[in-house]
Design an enzyme around this catalytic site. Structure first.
Site, PDB file in Angstrom:
ATOM      1  CG  ASN A  57      13.123   9.749  24.360  1.00 25.13           C
ATOM      2  OD1 ASN A  57      12.834   9.520  23.224  1.00 25.13           O
ATOM      3  ND2 ASN A  57      12.379   9.359  25.202  1.00 25.13           N
ATOM      4  NE  ARG A 407       6.721  10.502  13.012  1.00 24.82           N
ATOM      5  CZ  ARG A 407       7.945  11.182  12.832  1.00 24.82           C
ATOM      6  NH1 ARG A 407       8.700  11.151  12.087  1.00 24.82           N
ATOM      7  NH2 ARG A 407       7.825  12.580  13.442  1.00 24.82           N
ATOM      8  CG  HIS A 467       0.020  14.792  12.835  1.00 29.53           C
ATOM      9  ND1 HIS A 467      -0.622  14.768  13.845  1.00 29.53           N
ATOM     10  CD2 HIS A 467       1.186  14.106  13.080  1.00 29.53           C
ATOM     11  CE1 HIS A 467      -0.158  14.131  14.871  1.00 29.53           C
ATOM     12  NE2 HIS A 467       1.273  13.640  14.375  1.00 29.53           N
ATOM     13  CE1 TYR A 500       6.175   4.421  19.090  1.00 34.21           C
ATOM     14  CE2 TYR A 500       4.957   5.995  17.727  1.00 34.21           C
ATOM     15  CZ  TYR A 500       6.299   5.464  18.413  1.00 34.21           C
ATOM     16  OH  TYR A 500       7.432   6.012  18.134  1.00 34.21           O
ATOM     17  NE  ARG A 596       4.696   9.876  25.029  1.00 37.67           N
ATOM     18  CZ  ARG A 596       4.287  10.104  23.508  1.00 37.67           C
ATOM     19  NH1 ARG A 596       3.547   9.824  23.257  1.00 37.67           N
ATOM     20  NH2 ARG A 596       5.165  11.160  23.186  1.00 37.67           N
ATOM     21  CG  HIS A 624       0.910   7.823  19.199  1.00 35.31           C
ATOM     22  ND1 HIS A 624       0.234   7.867  18.005  1.00 35.31           N
ATOM     23  CD2 HIS A 624       1.727   8.756  19.328  1.00 35.31           C
ATOM     24  CE1 HIS A 624       0.681   8.789  17.184  1.00 35.31           C
ATOM     25  NE2 HIS A 624       1.505   9.613  17.834  1.00 35.31           N
TER      26      HIS A 624
END
Length: 723
Positions: A57, A407, A467, A500, A596, A624
């Site tokens: 991260n 993705r 997105h 996720y 989150r 997510h």
């Protein structure tokens, strides 16, 4: 419209006291990740996983966020963030917060996790502690496997300019002395990284340490130590004095002027080549035992200051310890989770296993009966979303498929299914987002494969990142053309669907089908659709509608009602949304935000946000999904979709958020929110000073862990459904 009776003035959008800094809030999120590695309640190998995630991260944070701040400083940008910080102030505050965090991260691994691994028979051995036989093994390994690929480079010498050091590489700086001239010299060696040269090189079983008469489960030595202790082979005739490990991070963000690019795919490929080289250095990690002179020399060559350098007491690059999670010690991991299938889709899952050719028609007939909500990873991705696409691809009644790909995995079964559908003569259109950060190369590969197979490939709208997570199936049913949709919160990626938590809605509602048709036309052609029937679409209507619904709760509360908002997302950053939430709180609306990661809203401030509570859920799965609940005077509304409450999602991305109107799905989402709000194991509460406090069960109180409860609920439902 009645006015609020409170004497507290409304929060100004430009008031810095009302906002936390985005970057510092992200660091607090990553600390919550680290806390899982520190927590004795977390299984040992999962603690290693969180150790690695904390490190990876941070790598991305420096490559993108810190690099961006440094660029602003270099460009003389002095614009303040909503919390009142300049770019230079943010860099200083990031450094001040992060230095102790990285130290805590390193010490936890060196002083706690390594010892606990030894206790269970897994040894990360220091080279200096090897016996003679073990040393001989590694010397042979070095000569056969490592030595041929090493390239030592002289540094800090007029005849040898300082070598280029690649992004995220682990390196050794070696101090040498030439005996003939009694001169001190320096060399750099890059520690190789490949599948054949793992970071932790294992010992064969017969050379592993023994305990209680049994060989260790695993034992190995870090590769950089093998290199460091066999340097004589590289520097014949030289005296090796010292050797220290260091690691650098470079600016790795890419920027493409879409409106100036004749070929967007080609432009991004060119930028990816630049990324492989990397931009300016933004961070250096170095062994804490390195002398000040060595440290200063490296800082000078890479143009770094003290705040950019992190002295590490122990191993560098702990993201590599993720590999150790695969040790054969299943009792030290979270129990393996076998996904379930929603009741209404179970028979198709069984039929699919038997390759029943009649299932596509029955599958779509089931969706016609009513919406189906799927929740990953509790529900199988393969038996729900993937099966939806598979059935559409092989159903002769299906005329066309349209999807977005943000993705996806390198071996994507969905992408392969789309190729098969196109080759079978169906109309297939895919919107591939080439600018999905760090997935650009993979998306380029798929874009080319899809296009070469007859799929219509588009790259979206100039200036907007696509997105949204949507799929549309067009099917002939007698005299009718019917549209089936999937609208989700997560990517069409079977691998991340196991890690996720994401939601998706399968539906054949005509208004949703019409909306997705209009949205795809906007993405693939020149449509300027400004109105949608049900969907909230960014950048068209999502921001304004979210603000309207928050203000509606405010106005209902001012009129004597009971306003209520529950919003779950990854990040809450947008100043306009935050200001409206403050006004709602002042009017008496009870607001729960389940965020989150980054949260710039300051909860619990008397007279401003004392009706707002913020929690963060950190645990086995990465949260997510996005869920938005509004009480609406008893006429409740709930939405799911791809957008966070951030400027980029509301203004600079194409997003889709859908209402969930099916009663069963609606109640299921309420249950998910209720489980999270009552969590006393994985939940962290944001305080008004920006710190987070992890909830813990009171004496005698049962532990309520979101991921455990939702797993148990999914298993219970699956058993009940099969009885």
């Amino acid at each position: 419209m009645s006015e609020s009776t409170t004497a507290t003035p409304p929060v100004r959008l430009d008031s810095p006291d009302g906002y936390f800094n985005r970057e510092l809030s992200w660091l607090e999120f990553n600390y919550r990740v680290l806390a899982e590695a520190l927590d004795e309640r977390t299984p040992l190998l999962e603690r290693l996983k969180f150790t690695a995630i904390f490190c990876s991260n941070l790598d991305e944070f420096f490559m993108v966020r810190v690099a961006g701040l440094k660029k602003q400083v270099e460009a003389g940008v002095s614009k303040l963030t909503p919390d009142g910080r300049s770019p230079m102030q943010q860099l200083a505050d990031i450094s001040a917060r992060l230095h102790p965090l990285m130290q805590e991260h390193s010490l936890n691994f060196e002083q706690a996790l390594r010892l606990k691994l030894t206790d269970v028979g897994a040894y990360i051995i220091k080279y200096v502690d090897l016996n003679q036989e073990q040393r001989a093994y590694y010397q042979n390994f070095f000569e056969a496997q490592v030595f041929p690929v090493l390239t030592p480079l002289a540094v800090y010498d007029p005849g040898h300019p300082f070598p280029y050091i690649s992004n995220l590489s682990l390196n050794l700086i070696v101090v040498l002395r030439e005996p003939q001239r009694d001169k001190e010299l320096f060399a750099r060696i890059k520690v190789p990284k490949s599948k054949s040269l793992p970071r932790f090189v294992p010992l064969p079983e017969h050379l592993r340490p023994h305990r209680d008469g049994k060989p260790a489960v695993w034992a190995g030595v870090p590769l950089e130590q093998i290199v460091a202790h066999n340097l004589d082979a590289l520097f014949a005739g030289m005296t090796i004095q010292e050797c220290y490990a260091f690691r650098i991070t470079r600016n790795a963000d890419i920027a493409v002027e879409e409106d100036e690019a004749d070929d967007l795919l080609l432009a991004i490929e060119q930028e990816l080549r630049k990324r492989r080289i990397g931009g300016s250095v933004v961070r250096m990690e170095i062994e804490a035992i390195a002398p000040p002179a060595i440290r200063a020399m490296l800082m000078e060559q890479m143009q770094l200051c003290d705040r950019d350098v992190y002295d590490i007491d122990g191993m560098l690059g702990l993201g590599d310890v993720m590999a150790l999670r695969n040790l054969p010690l299943p009792e030290l991991k979270d129990p393996e989770w076998v996904t379930t299938v929603p009741q209404r889709l179970q028979r198709f899952h069984s039929a699919q296993a038997d390759d029943d050719p009649s299932t596509p028609d029955e599958f779509f007939a089931e969706i016609r009966k009513g919406d189906i909500l799927v929740h990953h990873p509790y529900h199988s991705f393969a038996a729900t979303v993937q099966q939806f696409i598979d059935h559409a691809a092989r159903d002769p009644q299906v005329l066309g498929l349209k999807m977005t790909m943000y993705r996806t995995s390198g071996d994507s079964p969905i992408a392969n299914t789309l190729i098969a559908a196109a080759e079978a003569g169906k109309e297939v259109a895919v919107l591939v987002e080439l600018k999905a950060r760090f997935d650009e190369a993979n998306n380029i590969v798929w874009a080319r494969r899809l296009e070469s197979s007859g799929v219509h490939v588009a790259y979206g709208v100039v200036g907007l990142k696509t997105h949204t997570k949507i799929a549309l199936v067009v099917r002939r049913e007698g005299e009718l053309i019917r549209r089936y949709v999937h609208i989700g919160t997560g990517n069409y990626n079977p691998k991340t669907a196991r890690l996720y938590t994401d939601l998706g809605l399968l539906s054949c509602r005509e208004n949703l089908g019409s909306d997705l048709t209009d949205l795809f036309n906007f993405l693939t052609a020149y449509s300027h659709q400004r109105a949608y029937r049900k969907l909230l679409v960014a950048p068209v209507s999502l921001r304004s509608r979210m603000v309207e619904m928050i203000q509606r709760e405010r106005d209902l509360a001012r009129a004597g009602g009971s306003g209520r908002i529950v919003a779950k997302m990854n990040s809450l950053v947008d100043p306009e949304i935050i200001a409206n939430l403050y006004e709602a709180s002042q009017a008496g609306v009870k607001v729960d935000a389940i965020v989150r990661g980054i949260c710039c809203l300051r909860p619990g401030v008397a007279g401003v946000s004392d009706n707002i509570r913020v929690i963060s859920i950190i645990g086995r799965y990465l949260e997510h999904s996005r869920i938005f609940y509004f009480h609406n005077g008893g006429d409740e509304e709930i939405y799911i979709g791809s957008a966070d409450w951030m400027q980029r999602n509301l203004d600079r991305r194409v997003e889709a958020v859908t209402p969930v109107e099916d009663e069963t799905s609606f109640r299921a989402l309420q249950e998910v929110l209720g489980v999270m709000l009552s969590d006393n194991r994985q939940a962290w509460e944001l305080q008004s000073d920006g710190s987070y406090i992890q909830r813990r069960p009171a004496d005698g109180e049962a532990e309520r862990s979101t991921h455990r409860i939702l797993t148990e609920n999914a298993l219970k439902a699956a058993v009940e459904e099969t009885d």
